[in-house]
Design a protein around this motif. Structure first.
Motif, PDB file in Angstrom:
ATOM      1  N   MET A 231      91.424  -8.079  18.946  1.00 19.90           N
ATOM      2  CA  MET A 231      90.060  -7.590  18.832  1.00 19.90           C
ATOM      3  C   MET A 231      89.087  -8.756  18.758  1.00 19.90           C
ATOM      4  N   ASP A 232      87.932  -8.563  19.369  1.00 22.11           N
ATOM      5  CA  ASP A 232      86.865  -9.562  19.368  1.00 22.11           C
ATOM      6  C   ASP A 232      85.935  -9.250  18.200  1.00 22.11           C
ATOM      7  N   ILE A 233      86.332  -9.658  16.994  1.00 21.68           N
ATOM      8  CA  ILE A 233      85.610  -9.243  15.798  1.00 21.68           C
ATOM      9  C   ILE A 233      84.249  -9.912  15.658  1.00 21.68           C
ATOM     10  N   ALA A 234      84.005 -10.970  16.420  1.00 24.52           N
ATOM     11  CA  ALA A 234      82.687 -11.615  16.386  1.00 24.52           C
ATOM     12  C   ALA A 234      81.808 -11.165  17.551  1.00 24.52           C
ATOM     13  N   GLY A 235      82.399 -10.360  18.451  1.00 24.83           N
ATOM     14  CA  GLY A 235      81.652  -9.941  19.641  1.00 24.83           C
ATOM     15  C   GLY A 235      81.635  -8.442  19.815  1.00 24.83           C
ATOM     16  N   ALA A 236      82.332  -7.954  20.838  1.00 25.50           N
ATOM     17  CA  ALA A 236      82.262  -6.535  21.203  1.00 25.50           C
ATOM     18  C   ALA A 236      82.744  -5.608  20.092  1.00 25.50           C
TER      19      ALA A 236
END
Length: 687
Positions: free
Chosen positions: A19-24
């Motif tokens: 998961m892109d927890i700083a982005g999407a």
């Protein structure tokens, strides 16, 4: 409170799932972190205890005998992440829009209809063809009655589910359901389906394995080797269907055990003290969420926790379970709201919106079953005092939640309001309830209603009421008086077909019945909440008695108000002056009126009026600096109301405008009266 180990574990699980927890995926990650402590506390208050505020992922917790519970909780976190990951981009976008709107389901722009797909359209494949009809009426929200596999003859209308993931072949396929959902979403419509949380069919895979002796799946249910504990439970548990399924347990000869069956003998209660049951049912909830469901209707939530020495209804841990489910859903699929189908006493129903720290954090929506029953009370008696006595408790509903408001549904009408409310109106509660049952079952002298008593308890004489909106309002008897001689009996609606004369609406008895129908729908429509029509009511379907010759339905007279739609009858809505046209156009106009006035959104913006006439119920809806007085005369005679009614709240109007009829009236002096005709309602805007 920040819990390092718990939040570290969540971050690890998110990264493991790429998961892109700083982005999407940042918004999801924030929801997960923000709700992690509460999620942990709720889960372990039911399924384990690490003591104090110690994180369950702390090293000392791992060595304290909690490893099994710890792994089960980690599996729940993983399930939440995987559900979010599997969510379609279109659904995630819709989630974001709904979150921006806040309590999107409280909008005055939403009007619903509840229907059986097979009885309304034939099957799921044909449902899209009927969407223009619903849009013509103004309906943009559908509750599709249970669709998932249930055994014919033992389905309880679809509430005895044998497979939570498979659409019953009577309705179509899962792919056809998805196509319908896509077409509805493209048309700006909302969708609700049921999750039967309390029980499964005895034909469900889990029940079959339990019958075969599998201990794991026997623990999915409340199963006992003898009658000792069942007898103790039966001593305090009320019977739900005393006529057809007395008691709360059934013997299972395949495994020589007793199983809890609170509803019908073929519906086995799930054992939520077992964390594996919670996990399995949460997976089903998420499965429905990722089909694009906007509101998930949780069937019979009052029953989901059982405890010796209690009624096994409305118990504290039932609320804890619902709060846990709500938090899981909010994190993974925030665009799906939860409706708790708790048809219980007014004091209890408010609790399903959440209490204490969980106010507005349990169920988003509940049925205003109390108000529904009170409307039928007022219609029978012509007296609104019982209705008014209940409002203080109903007004406790918190901001950010809403009601389903309705006059009829697929179910019976229960008289579940408190005796104290009846006493406050000066009535004897026993005699009052007895009158209502006799009136609506047609057993009271000169009663215009044509209903029937459902689930009569021979011990207490408690009973509920079946019958369609039109038949209970007198349309069935009124039409039969035109069509058949007095000694030949009533024709059922399926026999009438197109025999109803176009000029039947000119018959005074028919006119009165239509006025009652519109009055009832108007109050439900304007009260505050999501108005939910029941299919067929929009064109005045009367009782269908064909269920009596169907062995799978004959024992349940609720099928009399669950019609099979004959579209030639519905086409009569286009014929000026027909009964169908008059009811359809009035319903359509009500929906349009509600959508045109922002004050009819549910923002806790309702003030009930003190009774200036016991036959007239009234409330004010406030919004955008405007005030709308909604008045409803439940009497069969004209009602007189002093003009002071419009001044007692500090206003000084010189004129009122009825938004329903378009007529204006000068406000007279306090000693003069506004006259309301029998069964008339009005929506007065102050000017």
């Amino acid at each position: 409170m920040f819990q390092y180990e718990l939040h570290k574990k969540i971050k690890e699980l998110c990264l493991t799932h790429l998961m892109d927890i700083a982005g999407a995926d940042h918004a999801f990650y924030l929801r997960m972190i923000a709700n992690a402590n509460t999620l942990q506390d709720l889960y372990f208050s039911i399924y384990g205890n690490t003591g104090g505020n110690l994180s369950v992922f702390h090293a000392s917790a791992k060595s304290s005998g909690e490893s099994k519970s710890l792994q089960a909780f980690e599996n729940i976190l993983t399930l939440i992440i995987e559900t979010y990951k599997q969510r379609k981009p279109a659904f995630r976008k819709r989630d974001t829009l709904k979150e921006q709107q806040g309590a999107w389901f409280a909008s005055n722009q939403i009007t619903g209809m509840s229907l059986y797909v097979d009885r309304f359209a034939g099957n799921l494949k044909s449902m899209p063809e009927r969407l223009p009809y619903l849009q013509e009426l103004g309906v943009n929200f559908l509750h599709l009655m249970p669709l998932f596999e249930s055994p014919e003859g033992e389905s309880d209308g679809g509430y005895a589910v044998s497979d939570f993931r498979k659409i019953d072949e009577r309705f179509g396929t899962l792919n056809e359901f998805k196509i319908l959902q896509e077409k509805m979403q493209a048309a700006g419509m909302y969708l609700m389906i049921d999750i039967v949380l309390n029980h499964t069919s005895h034909q469900h895979e889990w029940a079959k394995k339990a019958k075969a002796g599998d201990k794991k799946y026997q623990d999915f249910f409340y199963m006992y080797d003898n009658r000792e504990i069942p007898d103790q439970l039966d001593a305090t548990m009320p019977e739900i269907f005393p006529e057809s399924s007395p008691g709360s347990f059934s013997f299972v000869p395949e495994c020589n055990k007793w199983v809890m069956t609170v509803f019908h003998h073929y519906q086995w209660d799930l054992n939520y003290t077992n964390p594996d049951v919670f996990s399995a049912m949460l997976e089903n909830i998420f499965f429905y969420a990722n089909l694009g469901v906007d509101i998930l209707r949780i069937d019979a939530p009052a029953f989901i926790w059982k405890q010796l020495g209690t009624t096994c209804q409305n118990l504290p841990k039932a609320h804890t379970l619902l709060q846990l489910i709500k938090h899981c859903v909010h994190i993974a699929t925030p665009g799906m709201a939860l409706l708790g189908e708790a048809i219980v006493a007014p004091k209890e129903i408010i609790k399903y919106f959440g209490t204490d720290a969980f106010v507005a954090k349990e169920c988003d929506i509940a049925y205003n079953a109390t108000q529904m029953a009170l409307q039928w009370d007022a219609l029978a008696t012509g007296d609104t005092r019982v209705m008014l006595a209940a409002q203080h408790e109903l007004l406790q509903k918190p901001l950010g939640t809403t009601w389903i408001t309705y006059t009829r549904c697929h179910d019976d009408i229960g008289l579940g309001y408190d005796d104290s409310m009846i006493a406050a109106a000066g009535f004897n509660s026993y005699e009052h309830r007895k009158f209502l049952k006799e009136f609506y079952s047609g057993n009271y002298p000169n009663s215009p209603a044509a209903g029937a008593l459902f689930s009569v308890n021979p011990k207490t004489q408690d009973a509920r009421i079946s019958g369609s909106l039109a038949s209970l309002c007198g349309l069935e008897k009124a039409l039969a008086g035109d069509l058949v001689s007095s000694d030949s009996g009533l024709k059922n609606d399926s026999e009438l077909k197109n025999e109803t004369p176009i000029n039947a609406a000119n018959n005074p008895a028919v006119q009165i019945a239509i006025s009652k129908i519109v009055l009832m729908q108007a109050q439900s429509m304007l009260l505050g909440g999501i108005p939910m029509l029941f299919y067929g009511d929009e064109v005045g379907y009367t009782n269908d008695y064909s269920y009596l010759v169907d062995p799978g339905k004959s024992y349940d007279n609720r099928w009399m108000h669950r019609p099979v739609i004959r579209w030639e009858k519905n086409e009569l809505r286009k014929v000026a002056g027909s009964v169908e046209q008059r009811i359809f156009s009035a319903t359509q106009q009500l929906i349009q009126l509600r959508k045109s006035i922002t004050a009819f959104s549910d923002q806790k913006n309702i003030t009930w009026l003190t009774p200036h006439n016991i036959h007239v119920a009234g409330f004010i809806r406030h919004g955008e600096g405007k005030h709308y007085y909604c008045l409803f005369n439940f009497n069969n005679k004209a009602a007189y109301i002093t003009w002071y009614l419009f001044k007692e709240h500090g206003f000084a109007p010189t004129e009122v405008h009825d938004c329903w009829t378009g007529k204006k009236q000068k406000v007279g002096p306090d000693h003069e009266y506004l006259v309301m005709e029998p069964y008339q309602f009005a929506v007065f805007e102050l000017r």
